[in-house]
Design a protein around this motif. Structure first.
Motif, PDB file in Angstrom:
ATOM      1  N   ALA A 154       0.055  -6.554  -1.151  1.00 45.90           N
ATOM      2  CA  ALA A 154      -0.157  -7.987  -1.376  1.00 45.90           C
ATOM      3  C   ALA A 154      -1.637  -8.339  -1.286  1.00 45.90           C
ATOM      4  N   ASP A 155      -2.037  -9.340  -2.052  1.00 52.05           N
ATOM      5  CA  ASP A 155      -3.355  -9.946  -1.874  1.00 52.05           C
ATOM      6  C   ASP A 155      -3.167 -11.407  -1.517  1.00 52.05           C
ATOM      7  N   PRO A 220       6.021 -14.721  13.376  1.00 54.99           N
ATOM      8  CA  PRO A 220       6.675 -13.451  13.043  1.00 54.99           C
ATOM      9  C   PRO A 220       5.776 -12.243  13.294  1.00 54.99           C
ATOM     10  N   ALA A 221       6.406 -11.114  13.594  1.00 59.24           N
ATOM     11  CA  ALA A 221       5.683  -9.835  13.612  1.00 59.24           C
ATOM     12  C   ALA A 221       5.388  -9.449  12.169  1.00 59.24           C
ATOM     13  N   ILE A 222       4.178  -8.961  11.924  1.00 56.18           N
ATOM     14  CA  ILE A 222       3.745  -8.710  10.545  1.00 56.18           C
ATOM     15  C   ILE A 222       3.174  -7.311  10.414  1.00 56.18           C
ATOM     16  N   ALA A 223       3.634  -6.596   9.378  1.00 59.80           N
ATOM     17  CA  ALA A 223       3.040  -5.325   8.985  1.00 59.80           C
ATOM     18  C   ALA A 223       2.395  -5.517   7.616  1.00 59.80           C
ATOM     19  N   ILE A 224       1.103  -5.221   7.514  1.00 64.77           N
ATOM     20  CA  ILE A 224       0.390  -5.189   6.239  1.00 64.77           C
ATOM     21  C   ILE A 224       0.434  -3.747   5.766  1.00 64.77           C
ATOM     22  N   VAL A 225       1.131  -3.524   4.661  1.00 67.59           N
ATOM     23  CA  VAL A 225       1.490  -2.169   4.251  1.00 67.59           C
ATOM     24  C   VAL A 225       0.949  -1.907   2.848  1.00 67.59           C
ATOM     25  N   ASP A 226       0.507  -0.666   2.609  1.00 67.29           N
ATOM     26  CA  ASP A 226       0.106  -0.290   1.264  1.00 67.29           C
ATOM     27  C   ASP A 226       0.123   1.222   1.147  1.00 67.29           C
ATOM     28  N   GLY A 227       0.035   1.681  -0.104  1.00 66.14           N
ATOM     29  CA  GLY A 227      -0.129   3.095  -0.347  1.00 66.14           C
ATOM     30  C   GLY A 227      -1.587   3.469  -0.216  1.00 66.14           C
ATOM     31  N   ALA A 228      -1.846   4.658   0.272  1.00 66.99           N
ATOM     32  CA  ALA A 228      -3.230   5.101   0.470  1.00 66.99           C
ATOM     33  C   ALA A 228      -3.979   5.242  -0.846  1.00 66.99           C
ATOM     34  N   THR A 229      -3.258   5.381  -1.964  1.00 64.93           N
ATOM     35  CA  THR A 229      -3.897   5.484  -3.277  1.00 64.93           C
ATOM     36  C   THR A 229      -3.610   4.242  -4.128  1.00 64.93           C
ATOM     37  N   GLU A 230      -3.495   3.083  -3.490  1.00 59.55           N
ATOM     38  CA  GLU A 230      -3.216   1.805  -4.155  1.00 59.55           C
ATOM     39  C   GLU A 230      -4.135   1.577  -5.363  1.00 59.55           C
ATOM     40  N   GLU A 231      -3.517   1.156  -6.485  1.00 55.67           N
ATOM     41  CA  GLU A 231      -4.249   0.950  -7.723  1.00 55.67           C
ATOM     42  C   GLU A 231      -4.610  -0.510  -7.997  1.00 55.67           C
ATOM     43  N   LEU A 232      -3.816  -1.463  -7.503  1.00 53.15           N
ATOM     44  CA  LEU A 232      -3.974  -2.860  -7.901  1.00 53.15           C
ATOM     45  C   LEU A 232      -4.721  -3.702  -6.872  1.00 53.15           C
ATOM     46  N   LEU A 234      -7.446  -4.020  -3.798  1.00 49.96           N
ATOM     47  CA  LEU A 234      -8.610  -3.313  -3.267  1.00 49.96           C
ATOM     48  C   LEU A 234      -8.338  -2.894  -1.822  1.00 49.96           C
ATOM     49  N   PRO A 235      -8.605  -1.624  -1.477  1.00 50.20           N
ATOM     50  CA  PRO A 235      -8.295  -1.143  -0.119  1.00 50.20           C
ATOM     51  C   PRO A 235      -8.944  -1.970   0.979  1.00 50.20           C
ATOM     52  N   GLU A 236     -10.164  -2.446   0.736  1.00 43.22           N
ATOM     53  CA  GLU A 236     -10.829  -3.236   1.769  1.00 43.22           C
ATOM     54  C   GLU A 236     -10.117  -4.564   2.006  1.00 43.22           C
ATOM     55  N   HIS A 237      -9.423  -5.070   0.983  1.00 43.27           N
ATOM     56  CA  HIS A 237      -8.686  -6.327   1.161  1.00 43.27           C
ATOM     57  C   HIS A 237      -7.469  -6.111   2.056  1.00 43.27           C
ATOM     58  N   THR A 238      -6.785  -4.994   1.876  1.00 44.24           N
ATOM     59  CA  THR A 238      -5.632  -4.688   2.729  1.00 44.24           C
ATOM     60  C   THR A 238      -6.064  -4.599   4.190  1.00 44.24           C
ATOM     61  N   ARG A 239      -7.186  -3.937   4.431  1.00 40.64           N
ATOM     62  CA  ARG A 239      -7.678  -3.827   5.810  1.00 40.64           C
ATOM     63  C   ARG A 239      -8.125  -5.191   6.342  1.00 40.64           C
ATOM     64  N   TYR A 240      -8.706  -5.991   5.487  1.00 43.59           N
ATOM     65  CA  TYR A 240      -9.114  -7.347   5.879  1.00 43.59           C
ATOM     66  C   TYR A 240      -7.899  -8.166   6.311  1.00 43.59           C
ATOM     67  N   LEU A 241      -6.795  -8.076   5.573  1.00 41.14           N
ATOM     68  CA  LEU A 241      -5.601  -8.822   5.958  1.00 41.14           C
ATOM     69  C   LEU A 241      -5.109  -8.388   7.333  1.00 41.14           C
ATOM     70  N   ALA A 242      -5.042  -7.084   7.545  1.00 43.80           N
ATOM     71  CA  ALA A 242      -4.542  -6.577   8.829  1.00 43.80           C
ATOM     72  C   ALA A 242      -5.470  -6.962   9.973  1.00 43.80           C
ATOM     73  N   ARG A 243      -6.753  -7.037   9.675  1.00 43.50           N
ATOM     74  CA  ARG A 243      -7.738  -7.388  10.707  1.00 43.50           C
ATOM     75  C   ARG A 243      -7.750  -8.891  10.992  1.00 43.50           C
ATOM     76  N   LEU A 250      -1.373  -2.485  10.580  1.00 45.55           N
ATOM     77  CA  LEU A 250      -1.717  -1.854   9.310  1.00 45.55           C
ATOM     78  C   LEU A 250      -0.926  -0.560   9.154  1.00 45.55           C
ATOM     79  N   VAL A 251      -0.218  -0.438   8.022  1.00 47.34           N
ATOM     80  CA  VAL A 251       0.557   0.770   7.720  1.00 47.34           C
ATOM     81  C   VAL A 251       0.127   1.264   6.339  1.00 47.34           C
ATOM     82  N   LEU A 252      -0.378   2.496   6.259  1.00 40.37           N
ATOM     83  CA  LEU A 252      -0.769   3.104   4.995  1.00 40.37           C
ATOM     84  C   LEU A 252       0.114   4.319   4.737  1.00 40.37           C
ATOM     85  N   LEU A 253       0.767   4.329   3.588  1.00 35.24           N
ATOM     86  CA  LEU A 253       1.646   5.437   3.222  1.00 35.24           C
ATOM     87  C   LEU A 253       0.829   6.480   2.455  1.00 35.24           C
ATOM     88  N   PRO A 254       0.756   7.703   2.942  1.00 33.65           N
ATOM     89  CA  PRO A 254      -0.110   8.703   2.305  1.00 33.65           C
ATOM     90  C   PRO A 254       0.414   9.155   0.946  1.00 33.65           C
TER      91      PRO A 254
END
Length: 279
Positions: A154-155, A220-232, A234-243, A250-254
């Motif tokens: 998600a963004d 609510p308890a929240i998990a910000i989740v993404d694939g480690a090779t996410e295409e759509l 930006l990885p820094e945005h996923t980390r920003y959300l979790a932070r 933060l959960v990253l699926l390898p």
């Protein structure tokens, strides 16, 4: 017409996925629902179905998709003793568009309307892509309606979306899926191009939540989740959300990207169930 919408229309005209693109397998068909129907709300008919029994979990699909995309997740959740509720977002799948433009907050209000119709006071949410956005908006606007939120890919700010997202091989494959499913499921089967143009315009201009908005999320308890090779996204945005979202995990699926729910369903489901069942 914006550059993004023009690119969307080019993709719809038949852009072929790259030969080396990871396959986007079709999930199995959904099981027979215990209940299905439509909720009339804000000028549209919003389709839902329910499966199983237990603590409720609402599944929200990605842009241009439909609830059939969760064919790997519904049986896993039912087997884990959850009541599963799937919802086709406004203008997508079996739901109608209604008057006026698409918007994430409007679609979030559709979700709340379905919950009200089903007399579900509180539920957990699993959202994929646009569904993840809707899940996080529930946390912002209706925190008392959400227990746990598993937001995948998600963004929450348009700057978090890869500027070249429409040109990715995964999107070309997903578009082929979506167009077939729309023709099969939609009450307006010939309107896919118009609907997808509306979705692309929405994705270009929304969401636009500031860090201060995210920092106020509570409940609510929240998990910000993404694939480690996410295409759509930006990885820094996923980390920003979790932070930025208080207490988010933060959960990253390898080894997988935006298509993880169908490309790596075992890994996705394992992470999903571990989060939903944690107490």
């Amino acid at each position: 017409m914006s550059a993004l919408v023009a690119l969307a229309m080019t993709a719809l005209a038949g852009a072929a996925p790259a030969a080396d693109a990871p396959p986007l397998p079709r999930p199995p068909a959904l099981p027979a629902p215990l209940l299905e129907g439509h909720v009339a709300y804000d000028g549209a008919l919003i389709w839902f179905a329910t499966f199983g029994d237990g603590p409720p979990v609402i599944l929200l699909h990605g842009a241009g998709g439909d609830s059939d995309n969760f064919g790997f997740q519904v049986p896993a959740l039912v087997a884990d003793h959850h009541r599963v509720i799937v919802i086709d977002s406004r203008g997508q799948g079996r739901s109608t568009m209604g008057p006026g433009p698409l918007g994430y907050e409007r679609m979030e209000s559709d979700v709340i309307a379905v919950m009200d119709q089903l007399q579900v006071r509180k539920a957990s949410f699993v959202g994929w892509s646009d569904g993840g956005i809707l899940s996080l908006i529930v946390a912002m606007k209706h925190p008392d309606r959400a227990d746990r939120i598993f937001a995948f890919g998600a963004d929450m700010d348009v700057k978090g979306l890869n500027p070249n997202w429409m040109a990715t091989p995964l999107v070309a494959q997903a578009l082929a899926w979506a167009k077939e499913d729309y023709a099969r499921l939609s009450p307006t089967p010939n309107d896919f191009d118009k609907t997808f143009a509306a979705i692309a315009t929405m994705a270009e201009t929304q969401p636009n939540y500031a860090a201060a908005d995210l920092a106020r999320i509570h409940g609510p308890a929240i998990a910000i989740v993404d694939g480690a090779t996410e295409e759509l996204i930006l990885p820094e945005h996923t980390r920003y959300l979790a932070r930025t979202i208080p207490h988010a995990q933060l959960v990253l699926l390898p080894g997988v990207g935006h298509g993880a729910p169908v490309q790596a369903p075992d890994a996705f489901n394992k992470a999903m169930l571990a989060f939903l069942d944690r107490r």
